[in-house]
Design a protein around this motif. Structure first.
Motif, PDB file in Angstrom:
ATOM      1  N   ARG A 265       0.449  -0.661  -0.350  1.00  0.00           N
ATOM      2  CA  ARG A 265      -0.051  -0.445   0.081  1.00  0.00           C
ATOM      3  C   ARG A 265       0.525   0.993  -0.104  1.00  0.00           C
ATOM      4  NH1 ARG A 265      -3.785  -1.434   4.996  1.00  0.00           N
ATOM      5  NH2 ARG A 265      -2.362  -2.381   5.255  1.00  0.00           N
ATOM      6  N   HIS A 266       1.737   1.125   1.015  1.00  0.00           N
ATOM      7  CA  HIS A 266       2.902   2.097   0.570  1.00  0.00           C
ATOM      8  C   HIS A 266       3.199   2.708  -0.331  1.00  0.00           C
ATOM      9  CE1 HIS A 266       1.771   2.181   5.092  1.00  0.00           C
ATOM     10  NE2 HIS A 266       2.516   3.305   5.362  1.00  0.00           N
ATOM     11  N   GLN A 267       3.837   1.888  -1.229  1.00  0.00           N
ATOM     12  CA  GLN A 267       4.281   2.737  -2.602  1.00  0.00           C
ATOM     13  C   GLN A 267       3.688   2.002  -3.577  1.00  0.00           C
ATOM     14  OE1 GLN A 267       6.148  -0.863  -5.120  1.00  0.00           O
ATOM     15  NE2 GLN A 267       6.067  -2.832  -3.662  1.00  0.00           N
ATOM     16  N   THR A 268       2.471   2.085  -3.741  1.00  0.00           N
ATOM     17  CA  THR A 268       1.089   1.989  -3.792  1.00  0.00           C
ATOM     18  C   THR A 268       0.545   3.480  -3.549  1.00  0.00           C
ATOM     19  OG1 THR A 268       1.090  -0.465  -4.223  1.00  0.00           O
ATOM     20  CG2 THR A 268      -0.953   1.779  -5.274  1.00  0.00           C
ATOM     21  N   TYR A 269       0.849   4.035  -2.794  1.00  0.00           N
ATOM     22  CA  TYR A 269       0.462   5.735  -2.373  1.00  0.00           C
ATOM     23  C   TYR A 269       1.022   6.015  -3.240  1.00  0.00           C
ATOM     24  CZ  TYR A 269      -3.396   3.467   0.056  1.00  0.00           C
ATOM     25  OH  TYR A 269      -4.945   2.341   0.914  1.00  0.00           O
ATOM     26  N   LEU A 270       2.475   5.835  -3.450  1.00  0.00           N
ATOM     27  CA  LEU A 270       3.557   6.984  -3.225  1.00  0.00           C
ATOM     28  C   LEU A 270       3.081   7.024  -5.212  1.00  0.00           C
ATOM     29  CD1 LEU A 270       5.453   9.101  -3.408  1.00  0.00           C
ATOM     30  CD2 LEU A 270       7.047   6.935  -2.842  1.00  0.00           C
ATOM     31  N   ALA A 271       3.042   5.505  -5.455  1.00  0.00           N
ATOM     32  CA  ALA A 271       2.625   5.971  -7.139  1.00  0.00           C
ATOM     33  C   ALA A 271       1.428   6.613  -7.944  1.00  0.00           C
ATOM     34  CB  ALA A 271       2.963   4.638  -8.227  1.00  0.00           C
ATOM     35  N   LEU A 272       0.731   6.637  -7.131  1.00  0.00           N
ATOM     36  CA  LEU A 272      -0.737   7.098  -7.513  1.00  0.00           C
ATOM     37  C   LEU A 272      -0.431   8.374  -7.472  1.00  0.00           C
ATOM     38  CD1 LEU A 272      -3.061   5.594  -5.698  1.00  0.00           C
ATOM     39  CD2 LEU A 272      -2.822   5.150  -7.984  1.00  0.00           C
ATOM     40  N   ALA A 273       0.276   8.758  -5.947  1.00  0.00           N
ATOM     41  CA  ALA A 273      -0.322  10.979  -5.644  1.00  0.00           C
ATOM     42  C   ALA A 273       1.388  11.198  -6.542  1.00  0.00           C
ATOM     43  CB  ALA A 273       0.842  10.648  -3.999  1.00  0.00           C
ATOM     44  N   ARG A 274       2.053  10.830  -7.063  1.00  0.00           N
ATOM     45  CA  ARG A 274       3.112  11.455  -8.508  1.00  0.00           C
ATOM     46  C   ARG A 274       2.655  11.278  -9.323  1.00  0.00           C
ATOM     47  NH1 ARG A 274       8.175   8.432  -9.248  1.00  0.00           N
ATOM     48  NH2 ARG A 274       8.573  10.604 -10.485  1.00  0.00           N
ATOM     49  N   PHE A 275       1.168   9.649 -10.211  1.00  0.00           N
ATOM     50  CA  PHE A 275       0.730   9.842 -11.280  1.00  0.00           C
ATOM     51  C   PHE A 275      -0.191  11.321 -11.863  1.00  0.00           C
ATOM     52  CE2 PHE A 275      -3.148   8.730 -13.463  1.00  0.00           C
ATOM     53  CZ  PHE A 275      -2.622   8.918 -14.918  1.00  0.00           C
ATOM     54  N   TYR A 276      -0.923  11.506  -9.817  1.00  0.00           N
ATOM     55  CA  TYR A 276      -2.282  12.455 -10.043  1.00  0.00           C
ATOM     56  C   TYR A 276      -1.209  13.997  -9.994  1.00  0.00           C
ATOM     57  CZ  TYR A 276      -5.376   8.655  -8.263  1.00  0.00           C
ATOM     58  OH  TYR A 276      -6.531   7.045  -8.637  1.00  0.00           O
ATOM     59  N   ARG A 277      -0.782  13.938  -9.724  1.00  0.00           N
ATOM     60  CA  ARG A 277       0.126  15.107  -9.811  1.00  0.00           C
ATOM     61  C   ARG A 277       0.537  15.795 -11.241  1.00  0.00           C
ATOM     62  NH1 ARG A 277      -0.217  20.417  -9.243  1.00  0.00           N
ATOM     63  NH2 ARG A 277       1.381  21.543  -9.696  1.00  0.00           N
ATOM     64  N   GLY A 317       5.429  12.166 -11.879  1.00  0.00           N
ATOM     65  CA  GLY A 317       5.571  11.290 -13.113  1.00  0.00           C
ATOM     66  C   GLY A 317       4.630   9.952 -12.577  1.00  0.00           C
ATOM     67  N   PHE A 318       4.899   9.316 -13.727  1.00  0.00           N
ATOM     68  CA  PHE A 318       4.098   8.074 -14.270  1.00  0.00           C
ATOM     69  C   PHE A 318       5.402   7.248 -13.895  1.00  0.00           C
ATOM     70  CE2 PHE A 318       2.327   4.251 -16.568  1.00  0.00           C
ATOM     71  CZ  PHE A 318       1.265   3.888 -15.329  1.00  0.00           C
ATOM     72  N   ALA A 319       4.932   6.194 -13.076  1.00  0.00           N
ATOM     73  CA  ALA A 319       5.936   4.769 -13.019  1.00  0.00           C
ATOM     74  C   ALA A 319       6.562   4.505 -13.560  1.00  0.00           C
ATOM     75  CB  ALA A 319       5.372   4.261 -10.805  1.00  0.00           C
ATOM     76  N   GLY A 320       4.922   3.733 -14.829  1.00  0.00           N
ATOM     77  CA  GLY A 320       5.196   3.073 -15.871  1.00  0.00           C
ATOM     78  C   GLY A 320       5.058   1.720 -15.214  1.00  0.00           C
ATOM     79  N   CYS A 321       5.574   0.336 -16.565  1.00  0.00           N
ATOM     80  CA  CYS A 321       5.192  -0.568 -16.821  1.00  0.00           C
ATOM     81  C   CYS A 321       5.996  -1.694 -15.849  1.00  0.00           C
ATOM     82  CB  CYS A 321       4.954  -1.321 -18.691  1.00  0.00           C
ATOM     83  SG  CYS A 321       3.833  -0.110 -19.349  1.00  0.00           S
ATOM     84  N   THR A 322       7.063  -0.802 -15.545  1.00  0.00           N
ATOM     85  CA  THR A 322       8.290  -1.707 -14.968  1.00  0.00           C
ATOM     86  C   THR A 322       7.595  -1.804 -13.241  1.00  0.00           C
ATOM     87  OG1 THR A 322       9.991   0.398 -14.698  1.00  0.00           O
ATOM     88  CG2 THR A 322      10.250  -1.171 -16.849  1.00  0.00           C
TER      89      THR A 322
END
Length: 352
Positions: A265-277, A317-322
């Motif tokens: 959850r922590h790493q996912t929320y971080l990825a989501l926050a970066r994408f939303y911004r 940023g978007f974390a992307g497929c990797t």
């Protein structure tokens, strides 16, 4: 004040007050040396639950450049003696690493459950940088690794409010008071609380003079954080074909509609926050969205969501497929971004 601060004139602060019903009044700016304005603010709100920003702004504009002292908030709701002990450890760690005396530390009892420690910006010749709060958060994290368990890492945000010294904390009826290091060392928590029944003089508590060692550390530390941030940005997936309005890839949509398991959850929320911004969402809306997802199975650190939302503001940023979580929730057959990446890959092969 040193020549740099005089030249740049970082002297504006925001005043705020917490009303009995819970409403926060803020947005009033004043010069940090404008004692008349600050005293009027005290009188207006009965010297109770009044605050100022930690940051010092260059202009009477909250969007202008700012500097900030190094600052720490040590809180222990159930054990003030533990907070006192941790504050002593923090003072020792800070003075040892920066090679400064304890007389350069501003130490306060918060009036309730902990202590505040700051190093005035004059000590390290502070300058404006987008990485200030990130640096201070890293310092707090480092302090945690040295066993300072009660340090609060949620405070490193823009326009962070700090109780005004010698104002009343309504939670306890005590004052936020300045302390000498020797008082923190030799007085018990109960004795300090007893002192806080009355306001104290703030004269001559701190020697705010420039330290070459501290100044050199600050410049190197800011550069290191900036370099790490640039490296992160450089490894972010290319988004030049992606940013078309509010287009959202299937992995993000799938995450938004599921209950996330423990461990990711922590790493996912971080990825989501970066994408939303990245798609230009406001931090408050980011917080709202992620909290909606988190409500299905809340994390143990709810303030984490607020912290990452404001961190993502500077690291979109978007974390992307990797990204391992993005892969887990990927739907390749319906993903426009995956097709873009696959097309590039095949195209590059054909040109060899």
């Amino acid at each position: 004040m040193n020549d740099f601060l005089q030249k740049r004139c970082f002297r504006w602060i925001e005043l705020a007050a917490l009303l009995p019903g819970g409403k926060m009044v803020r947005g009033v700016l004043a010069g940090r040396d404008n004692l008349e304005a600050i005293n009027n603010w005290r009188k207006k709100y009965g010297n109770t639950n009044i605050f100022t920003t930690v940051q010092l702004f260059e202009k009477d504009d909250l969007n202008s450049a700012f500097i900030a002292p190094v600052f720490f908030d040590i809180d222990s709701p159930d054990d003030l003696e533990k907070a006192r002990s941790d504050t002593l450890k923090l003072c020792e760690l800070t003075t040892d690493r920066l090679e400064i005396g304890t007389d350069m530390l501003e130490i306060y009892f918060s009036g309730s459950k902990g202590f505040h420690v700051t190093i005035p910006p004059e000590v390290f010749d502070a300058f404006p940088s987008r990485y200030i709060m990130e640096l201070y958060n890293k310092m707090a994290l480092k302090a945690c690794s040295y066993g300072i368990e009660t340090i609060d890492r949620t405070v490193y945000t823009h326009r962070r409010l700090w109780r005004i010294p010698n104002s009343i904390n309504s939670k306890s009826g005590l004052y936020k008071i300045p302390l000498l290091h020797k008082e923190l060392l030799h007085l018990s928590a109960d004795q300090i609380a007893k002192l806080a029944e009355h306001p104290r003089s703030e004269d001559s508590f701190v020697t705010a003079k420039y330290s070459n060692t501290a100044g050199l550390w600050y410049r190197k530390a800011i550069r290191a954080v900036a370099k790490a941030a640039c490296k992160t940005t450089a490894t972010t997936q290319d988004n030049s074909d992606f940013k078309q309005g509010w287009r959202i890839p299937p992995c993000i949509e799938n995450i938004q509609s599921t209950t996330l398991p423990d461990g990711i959850r922590h790493q996912t929320y971080l990825a989501l926050a970066r994408f939303y911004r990245w798609i230009n969402m406001h931090p408050e809306q980011i917080i709202k969205r992620i909290r909606t997802i988190d409500s299905r199975q809340p994390i143990d650190d709810p303030d984490f969501i607020k912290r990452i939302a404001f961190w993502a503001h500077q690291h979109p940023g978007f974390a992307g497929c990797t990204h391992p979580v993005m892969q887990k929730y990927c739907s390749k057959e319906s993903c426009f971004y995956y097709r873009i990446k696959a097309g590039r890959k095949h195209g590059s092969k054909r040109t060899k």
